[in-house]
Design an enzyme around this catalytic site. Structure first.
Site, PDB file in Angstrom:
ATOM      1  CG  ASP A 226      -3.177  -8.177   0.893  1.00 39.12           C
ATOM      2  OD1 ASP A 226      -2.383  -8.486   1.792  1.00 39.12           O
ATOM      3  OD2 ASP A 226      -4.168  -7.451   1.082  1.00 39.12           O
TER       4      ASP A 226
ATOM      5  CG  ASP B 163      -5.148  -9.630   3.785  1.00 37.48           C
ATOM      6  OD1 ASP B 163      -4.905 -10.234   2.721  1.00 37.48           O
ATOM      7  OD2 ASP B 163      -4.825  -8.439   3.972  1.00 37.48           O
TER       8      ASP B 163
ATOM      9  CG  HIS C 152      -2.024  -0.948   1.221  1.00 42.84           C
ATOM     10  ND1 HIS C 152      -2.875  -1.099   0.154  1.00 42.84           N
ATOM     11  CD2 HIS C 152      -2.428  -1.838   2.168  1.00 42.84           C
ATOM     12  CE1 HIS C 152      -3.764  -2.051   0.436  1.00 42.84           C
ATOM     13  NE2 HIS C 152      -3.509  -2.514   1.645  1.00 42.84           N
TER      14      HIS C 152
END
Length: 364
Positions: A180, A267, A143
């Site tokens: 992800d 995740d 990110h």
């Protein structure tokens, strides 16, 4: 006024994540202590250099972060970005340099067909036996945008490694896979106009940070070298097997990479508390095995995984362990952990629509 946590351990991105993984690998006898001939651990990571960090991030950001460490040292723990939120302690700056350096060290090791430690172990191995690297590091990176931190991430570990592979080893064509649950917007932005780095992200539709639409395909010379595939909530194992076969595989075959890098976020697991996909441990086994084979077929086996998200410590550690088993060519232990009874029907009509749209947009 900076906001304080009572403890860094109260934040989902904390050191307990790495401890849980290490404990699981030991418990399953998958660490170097038990599998020294097959699982080799590098302990002498070198920190990334300032020039390596600024191959992706602005000097203003890096210098500003270093200055912020004094405040973090005085106040214990502070926010450096509110959208995650992303925190810093007095050691965050150095830890982030080491995390980025770990990826660089693995790139160097893979390219030289081994590891800096115990090089002799690899002298008799064929090229097809090049080991896959896995940087089990934190903080994560995908990110982090060129101008700053974001979403628990400080430096773009994968992006920095990609630039290193190009500049130091001449591996011009870099293929990045990001599975992800959240869009890797930082990696996306770093290479949005670069035709030599193909960035492919699967992520939950409508999730943080709201980027990664199918229409975002790169711009300028890089148009077509970014592929974003937002998946509807509830997508799971069947979805990802289809995505690999119909999107990831043909994209990589057409791009012809010199090395494959992977933002490995765990995740998207059904047990993870921060999102709404329903991958299982076996999904990650499949992805690891398939990507490893893809690297063998296309770029001499050169492949490095980087830990990104994953916040249920049990599902994270079991999924990483199953990833190791996939790399070793050994059977999955997912049946010991996965509970099919908690899964629900995947939204396959919407999944098919998303896959068809992205295939049409990229002429796959």
């Amino acid at each position: 006024m900076p906001v304080h946590f009572s403890s860094r351990e109260s934040h989902p991105e904390c050191n307990s994540r790495l401890s849980a993984i290490a404990n699981a690998l030991d418990k399953m006898k998958l660490s170097s202590k038990y599998r020294g001939g097959d699982v080799l651990e590098i302990t002498n990571w070198r920190p990334a250099s300032f020039d390596e960090i600024t191959s992706v991030h602005t000097t203003t950001y890096v210098n500003g972060l270093e200055k912020a460490m004094e405040k973090a040292s005085q106040e214990g723990i502070v926010f450096i970005d509110g959208s995650g939120p992303t925190y810093a302690t007095s050691t965050t700056f150095q830890e982030s340099y080491v995390a980025a350096g770990a990826g660089i060290t693995l790139i160097d090791s893979i390219v030289s067909f081994g590891y800096p430690l115990r090089q002799a172990d690899f002298q008799s191995k064929a090229k097809a036996d090049i080991p896959v690297g896995f940087a089990l590091v934190r903080p994560p990176g995908h990110h982090a945008i060129p101008k700053g931190p974001m979403g628990f991430c400080v430096f773009g570990n994968v992006a920095i490694a990609a630039r290193h592979a190009q500049r130091v080893h001449g591996l011009k064509q870099v293929f990045i896979i990001d599975f992800d649950v959240y869009h890797g917007n930082g990696t996306n932005d770093a290479f949005y106009e670069d035709p030599d780095i193909f960035f492919l992200s699967t992520h939950q539709d409508g999730s943080y940070p709201g980027t990664g639409k199918i229409e975002e395909v790169g711009s300028g010379d890089g148009e077509g070298a970014t592929l974003n595939l937002p998946l509807p909530g509830g997508s799971g194992d069947f979805t990802m097997r289809t995505v690999f076969d119909e999107v990831i595989l043909p994209s990589a075959q057409r791009f012809k990479p010199d090395i494959i890098l992977v933002s490995a976020g765990f995740d998207a697991h059904v047990l993870d508390p921060l999102a709404g996909l329903q991958f299982t441990t076996s999904t990650y086994y499949m992805l690891a095995s398939s990507i490893q084979q893809l690297a063998r077929d296309l770029c001499g086996g050169r492949c490095v995984f980087f830990l990104e998200g994953g916040y249920n410590l049990q599902s994270l550690s079991y999924s990483v362990a199953d990833t190791f088993l996939a790399f070793l060519g050994e059977p999955s232990i997912s049946s010991n952990f996965d509970d099919p009874a908690i899964l629900y029907e995947e939204p396959l009509v919407r999944v098919r629509e998303a896959i068809q749209r992205v295939k049409h947009m990229h002429s796959l």
